[in-house]
Design a protein around this motif. Structure first.
Motif, short mmCIF file in Angstrom:
data_model
loop_
_atom_site.label_atom_id
_atom_site.label_comp_id
_atom_site.label_asym_id
_atom_site.label_seq_id
_atom_site.Cartn_x
_atom_site.Cartn_y
_atom_site.Cartn_z
N ARG A 273 26.07 75.14 56.48
CA ARG A 273 26.77 75.27 55.20
C ARG A 273 27.74 76.44 55.23
O ARG A 273 28.78 76.40 54.59
CB ARG A 273 25.77 75.47 54.06
N SER A 274 27.39 77.50 55.94
CA SER A 274 28.29 78.65 56.03
C SER A 274 28.20 79.26 57.42
O SER A 274 27.13 79.32 58.02
CB SER A 274 27.95 79.70 54.97
N GLN A 275 29.37 79.69 57.90
CA GLN A 275 29.44 80.31 59.22
C GLN A 275 30.46 81.43 59.16
O GLN A 275 31.64 81.19 58.91
CB GLN A 275 29.84 79.27 60.27
N TYR A 276 30.00 82.65 59.36
CA TYR A 276 30.88 83.82 59.30
C TYR A 276 30.92 84.48 60.68
O TYR A 276 29.92 84.98 61.17
CB TYR A 276 30.37 84.82 58.26
N GLY B 81 30.07 74.56 53.84
CA GLY B 81 30.64 75.03 52.58
C GLY B 81 31.50 76.25 52.73
O GLY B 81 32.47 76.42 52.00
N HIS B 82 31.17 77.15 53.68
CA HIS B 82 31.91 78.39 53.89
C HIS B 82 32.15 78.59 55.39
O HIS B 82 31.21 78.50 56.18
CB HIS B 82 31.13 79.60 53.35
N LEU B 83 33.39 78.86 55.74
CA LEU B 83 33.72 79.15 57.14
C LEU B 83 34.68 80.33 57.18
O LEU B 83 35.78 80.28 56.63
CB LEU B 83 34.37 77.94 57.81
N ASN B 84 34.24 81.41 57.80
CA ASN B 84 35.07 82.61 57.94
C ASN B 84 35.14 82.97 59.41
O ASN B 84 34.15 83.39 60.00
CB ASN B 84 34.48 83.77 57.12
N MET B 85 36.31 82.77 60.01
CA MET B 85 36.54 83.12 61.41
C MET B 85 37.74 84.06 61.51
O MET B 85 38.51 84.00 62.47
CB MET B 85 36.75 81.86 62.24
N SER B 86 37.91 84.92 60.53
CA SER B 86 39.05 85.84 60.54
C SER B 86 38.87 86.91 61.62
O SER B 86 37.77 87.19 62.06
CB SER B 86 39.20 86.50 59.16
N LYS B 87 39.99 87.47 62.07
CA LYS B 87 40.01 88.58 63.02
C LYS B 87 39.30 88.24 64.33
O LYS B 87 38.46 89.00 64.82
CB LYS B 87 39.39 89.84 62.40
N ASN B 88 39.60 87.08 64.89
CA ASN B 88 38.94 86.66 66.12
C ASN B 88 39.89 86.35 67.26
O ASN B 88 39.47 85.81 68.27
CB ASN B 88 38.07 85.43 65.85
N CYS B 89 41.17 86.67 67.10
CA CYS B 89 42.17 86.38 68.14
C CYS B 89 42.25 84.89 68.47
O CYS B 89 42.65 84.51 69.57
CB CYS B 89 41.86 87.17 69.43
N SER B 90 41.86 84.05 67.53
CA SER B 90 41.96 82.60 67.74
C SER B 90 43.43 82.20 67.78
O SER B 90 44.24 82.69 66.99
CB SER B 90 41.24 81.85 66.62
#
Length: 410
Positions: free
Chosen positions: A194-197, A226-235
């Motif tokens: 549901r969420s992955q940070y 429901g929630h996905l935050n992958m900010s600041k990962n050089c993706s």
């Protein structure tokens, strides 16, 4: 505290935030009927050996203290379902020690807790020992929620997660992983996520494969996310069109990466539950949205710091709950359309540093909640609508600098 020792039939004890100091009193070992114990937000120090006899414990919160020593004292608490070790100085086995001033932390002693569902160990330094964390070291638990944020450089990705298939909430933020690719098996094995940070968690180290693409089929594997935050990962690379399969997605934050290409039309149509979309500070381009748009539940839209072109999309007029709109630092052109002043819930508007031109539309007073407005560094001209201040008492910031406007708002 000594009076508590007399309550040997006590089942729940919460002494959260009582400013208690020193080592944990040994009389705790007599409270063998306890099922719930919270010692969080105190200043307890030293080891937790007094707890190893509390074999009926189902919930244990030791967070935000100064505990140190081995967590192996917990391995006998086989009924534990919820465990919070955050913000302490624990370590696992003696092999995990590097020095007395740099304590390493290992989760291996917890692997026998078969009922464990919720594990929080933020703000520790995880020791990712290849032997302890190998695929052969399968824990007996199946977690629903895990958080290991702010744990520094942990080496390889914690392989014990490979054996988890019931995860719903995963937070692995502010960690440096020395691995060469995104652990896609985590997604494939846990289809009910549901969420992955994964905020600010480098998933690639030096001399590794230079590919940080978001997995193409990620959305197809996580339809209930429901929630996905992958900010600041050089993706880098493009936003996968499979994100459109995540119809339950409410929050998506891919900001501060190196993503390119356009916003997938499939995502603009399929993510009908999306409330927060943050794609700031990438290298995205093209028109922001086409007519095929179904994100009418948006409340926050942050697309600043990209290479978007075209006009401010009219389809945003259908987002009745929009309260943050940031399109700054792009190459958007055209006029500021009157529907912006009709957004009754809009609180923050930033379209600065674009190529907008023409006159400002007359302020109708419908956007009565606007507190911040920035349209600086554009090519706007004409007079400043007098009503922009007189009809809005909540306005705290108004920046119209570096345009060709004239007049006064007084």
């Amino acid at each position: 505290m000594h009076d508590v020792s007399e309550f040997t039939n006590l089942q729940e004890l919460d002494i959260n935030g009582c400013n208690l100091k020193g080592s944990l009193p040994m009389f705790f070992s007599n409270l063998t009927s306890l099922k719930m114990l919270s010692l969080s937000y105190n200043q307890f120090s030293e080891n937790i050996s007094a707890l190893q006899s509390l074999k009926l414990l189902e919930s244990l919160d030791l967070s935000t203290n100064q505990f140190s020593g081995y967590i192996s004292a917990l391995k006998s608490l086989t009924l534990l379902e919820s465990l919070d070790l955050s913000s302490n100085q624990f370590y696992g086995n003696i092999s995990a020690l590097e020095s007395l001033t740099s304590l390493q932390y290992s989760l291996r002693p917890l692997f026998n807790l078969s009922k464990l569902k919720y594990l929080y160990a933020d703000n520790n330094t995880i020791h990712a020992d290849d032997h302890e964390m190998s695929h052969s070291s399968a824990p007996r638990f199946q977690l629903s929620s895990i958080s290991l944020s702010c744990c520094g450089s942990v080496g390889s990705f914690p392989q014990f997660l490979y054996h988890q298939s019931e995860l719903q909430d995963v937070t692995l933020s502010d960690i440096y992983f020395k691995v060469d690719r995104f652990p896609f098996w985590l997604v494939e094995n846990n289809t009910e996520l549901r969420s992955q940070y994964l905020v600010n968690s480098s998933l690639s180290g030096p001399s590794q494969v230079p590919s940080h693409n978001i997995p193409v089929r990620m959305g197809a594997h996580l339809p209930f996310l429901g929630h996905l935050n992958m900010s600041k990962n050089c993706s880098n690379g493009r936003i996968p069109s499979s994100f459109g399969d995540m119809s339950s997605l409410q929050v998506l934050d891919l900001s501060n990466n190196q993503l390119s290409g356009e916003i997938p039309e499939q995502m603009a149509m399929g993510c009908s539950s999306l409330q927060v979309l943050a794609l700031s500070n990438n290298t995205l381009q093209g028109s922001i949205f086409s007519r095929n748009f179904n994100l009418t539940s948006l409340s926050e839209l942050e697309l600043n710091g990209n290479n978007f072109t075209g006009i401010i999309p009219n389809v945003l007029a259908n987002c009745s709950d929009l309260y943050t709109l940031d399109l700054s630092n792009n190459f958007i052109f055209g006029e500021v359309l009157s529907w912006i002043w009709n957004k009754s819930r809009l609180e923050a508007l930033d379209v600065s540093r674009n190529q907008l031109f023409g006159r400002l539309p007359q302020w109708r007073g419908n956007a009565s909640n606007l507190a911040q407005v920035s349209m600086a560094d554009n090519r706007l001209k004409g007079s400043i609508p007098r009503a922009i201040c007189s009809l809005n008492l909540k306005l705290k910031l108004l920046d119209l600098s570096n345009n060709s406007l004239y007049g006064t708002t007084i």
